[in-house]
Design an enzyme around this catalytic site. Structure first.
Site, PDB file in Angstrom:
ATOM      1  N   HIS A  37       0.819  -1.213   0.000  1.00  0.00           N
ATOM      2  CA  HIS A  37       0.000   0.000   0.000  1.00  0.00           C
ATOM      3  C   HIS A  37       0.856   1.268   0.000  1.00  0.00           C
ATOM      4  O   HIS A  37       2.046   1.217  -0.290  1.00  0.00           O
ATOM      5  CB  HIS A  37      -0.990  -0.040   1.158  1.00  0.00           C
ATOM      6  CG  HIS A  37      -1.686  -1.357   1.255  1.00  0.00           C
ATOM      7  ND1 HIS A  37      -2.620  -1.770   0.338  1.00  0.00           N
ATOM      8  CD2 HIS A  37      -1.534  -2.379   2.143  1.00  0.00           C
ATOM      9  CE1 HIS A  37      -3.020  -2.987   0.651  1.00  0.00           C
ATOM     10  NE2 HIS A  37      -2.383  -3.377   1.728  1.00  0.00           N
ATOM     11  N   GLU A  59      -1.911   0.008   8.089  1.00  0.00           N
ATOM     12  CA  GLU A  59      -1.054  -1.019   7.483  1.00  0.00           C
ATOM     13  C   GLU A  59       0.060  -0.368   6.676  1.00  0.00           C
ATOM     14  O   GLU A  59       1.204  -0.829   6.701  1.00  0.00           O
ATOM     15  CB  GLU A  59      -1.888  -1.928   6.589  1.00  0.00           C
ATOM     16  CG  GLU A  59      -1.077  -3.043   5.937  1.00  0.00           C
ATOM     17  CD  GLU A  59      -1.900  -3.899   5.007  1.00  0.00           C
ATOM     18  OE1 GLU A  59      -1.322  -4.840   4.419  1.00  0.00           O
ATOM     19  OE2 GLU A  59      -3.112  -3.642   4.845  1.00  0.00           O
ATOM     20  N   HIS A  88       3.088  -7.043   4.418  1.00  0.00           N
ATOM     21  CA  HIS A  88       1.705  -6.668   4.708  1.00  0.00           C
ATOM     22  C   HIS A  88       1.341  -7.019   6.148  1.00  0.00           C
ATOM     23  O   HIS A  88       2.122  -7.643   6.873  1.00  0.00           O
ATOM     24  CB  HIS A  88       0.751  -7.411   3.765  1.00  0.00           C
ATOM     25  CG  HIS A  88       0.848  -6.968   2.343  1.00  0.00           C
ATOM     26  ND1 HIS A  88       0.164  -5.874   1.860  1.00  0.00           N
ATOM     27  CD2 HIS A  88       1.563  -7.462   1.303  1.00  0.00           C
ATOM     28  CE1 HIS A  88       0.460  -5.713   0.575  1.00  0.00           C
ATOM     29  NE2 HIS A  88       1.306  -6.664   0.216  1.00  0.00           N
ATOM     30  N   GLU A 148       2.229 -11.828   5.519  1.00  0.00           N
ATOM     31  CA  GLU A 148       1.237 -11.170   6.358  1.00  0.00           C
ATOM     32  C   GLU A 148       1.751 -11.335   7.784  1.00  0.00           C
ATOM     33  O   GLU A 148       1.697 -12.422   8.363  1.00  0.00           O
ATOM     34  CB  GLU A 148      -0.119 -11.839   6.193  1.00  0.00           C
ATOM     35  CG  GLU A 148      -0.743 -11.682   4.826  1.00  0.00           C
ATOM     36  CD  GLU A 148      -1.231 -10.281   4.563  1.00  0.00           C
ATOM     37  OE1 GLU A 148      -1.309  -9.492   5.532  1.00  0.00           O
ATOM     38  OE2 GLU A 148      -1.524  -9.970   3.413  1.00  0.00           O
TER      39      GLU A 148
END
Length: 325
Positions: free
Chosen positions: A115, A152, A207, A289
């Site tokens: 992101h 995040e 992430h 993750e």
């Protein structure tokens, strides 16, 4: 990134792997068990643990909406855009100066912080679809956040900076796909191209998931075998699996976190064929993750600078192990 968006459609069902963490962590059981006991002492929940980004099935998200909506459009892009790559709205990513010495001298590592802190200001741009070979996905999404608002995008940049420092100390040349210096993105297809163009020896996309409360732990996402359109992961499936297994094993050992309790069958490994960042890669690449931002216990770890340093250390040691064979 536990949301349904660009690179996050539900993963396909898969048979449990026998090699994964069973092999990767075999020699690490004593240390990992000790780490897990410490993890439980500081707030671990029962069961495993899982993260939020790319491996979360849609069903696991039904009880909690992401903190930041991703407003994905459902209309198919015009055929005239079929072969056009996504635009590069800002300058090329920064690259560290090659180290004078170290065991990773001559190696190139690309870190992909998931992101972008400014994505929420550019929803029209990030919702435009790009071709990932198997289908079309939104350029990018805003990502998720903890219940207290720690995003995040902020988490991934912080871990990326720590990871870059550790790898540079080992002599590697490190490139980030974005450093919070772009207006938005980059899009998922461009993220893949950055690693490809750099001729990276390894690429890791960082992430944090956004699944429901009680769903905890980390998982590493591996590319499945894809051959469609511009996507052909067949040459990198084996090497990416090796990279991912080494990262997962070292992440357990260094952080004390357990593999996800909601995807991966307890292995901490998930194979996906629907992620543009993996589908379009021509070099070894995985996603990790690191934890679930929507679970209060995982969030307490993710918001801790000391724990983020451990996360970076675990990822770094996995990469070093992979690159040194």
């Amino acid at each position: 990134m536990s949301y349904v968006g660009p690179d996050f459609d539900p993963p396909q069902p898969r048979r449990p792997r026998r090699r994964p963490l069973t092999v990767a962590v075999a020699a690490l059981v004593p240390g990992a068990l000790l780490g897990w006991l410490v993890y439980e002492a500081v707030g671990g929940s029962g069961g495993g643990s899982e993260s939020d980004a790319v491996g979360t099935p849609t069903s696991s998200l039904s009880s909690s909406a992401p903190a930041s909506p991703t407003a994905a459009s459902t209309s198919a892009p015009k055929s005239t855009d079929d072969d056009k790559p996504s635009p590069a709205p800002t300058p090329t990513p920064s690259t560290s100066a090659p180290a004078a010495s170290g065991p990773l001298k001559g190696k190139v590592v690309v870190i992909d912080p998931g992101h972008n802190p400014s994505n929420f200001q550019h929803t029209a741009e990030i919702n435009k679809k790009v071709n990932i070979g198997t289908n079309w996905k939104e350029c990018d999404t805003t990502g998720t956040s903890t219940n207290s608002g720690y995003t995040e995008a902020k988490f991934t940049l912080d871990v990326a900076h720590r990871l870059r420092t550790l790898l540079e100390q080992q002599g590697a040349t490190v490139k980030l796909t974005q450093d919070g210096d772009r207006t938005y993105g980059p899009c998922v297809d461009e993220r893949a191209r950055i690693g490809n163009k750099a001729g990276a020896d390894a690429v890791v996309s960082i992430h944090a998931d956004g699944a429901g409360a009680g769903q905890r732990g980390f998982h590493v996402i591996l590319p499945g075998s894809v051959h469609a359109g511009a996507a052909d992961t067949r040459p990198i499936v084996a090497s990416s699996a090796d990279l991912g297994e080494r990262i997962a094993g070292n992440f357990v050992r260094v952080t004390g976190s357990a593999p996800s309790n909601y995807v991966g069958d307890g292995t901490g490994l998930v194979t996906r064929k629907d992620l543009g960042g993996l589908n379009l890669s021509t070099v070894p690449k995985v996603f990790i993750e690191c934890g679930n931002m929507r679970d209060t216990k995982d969030a307490a770890l993710l918001t801790s600078g000391a724990w983020r340093q451990k996360a970076a250390q675990g990822i770094s040691e996995g990469i070093v192990s992979f690159l040194r064979g």
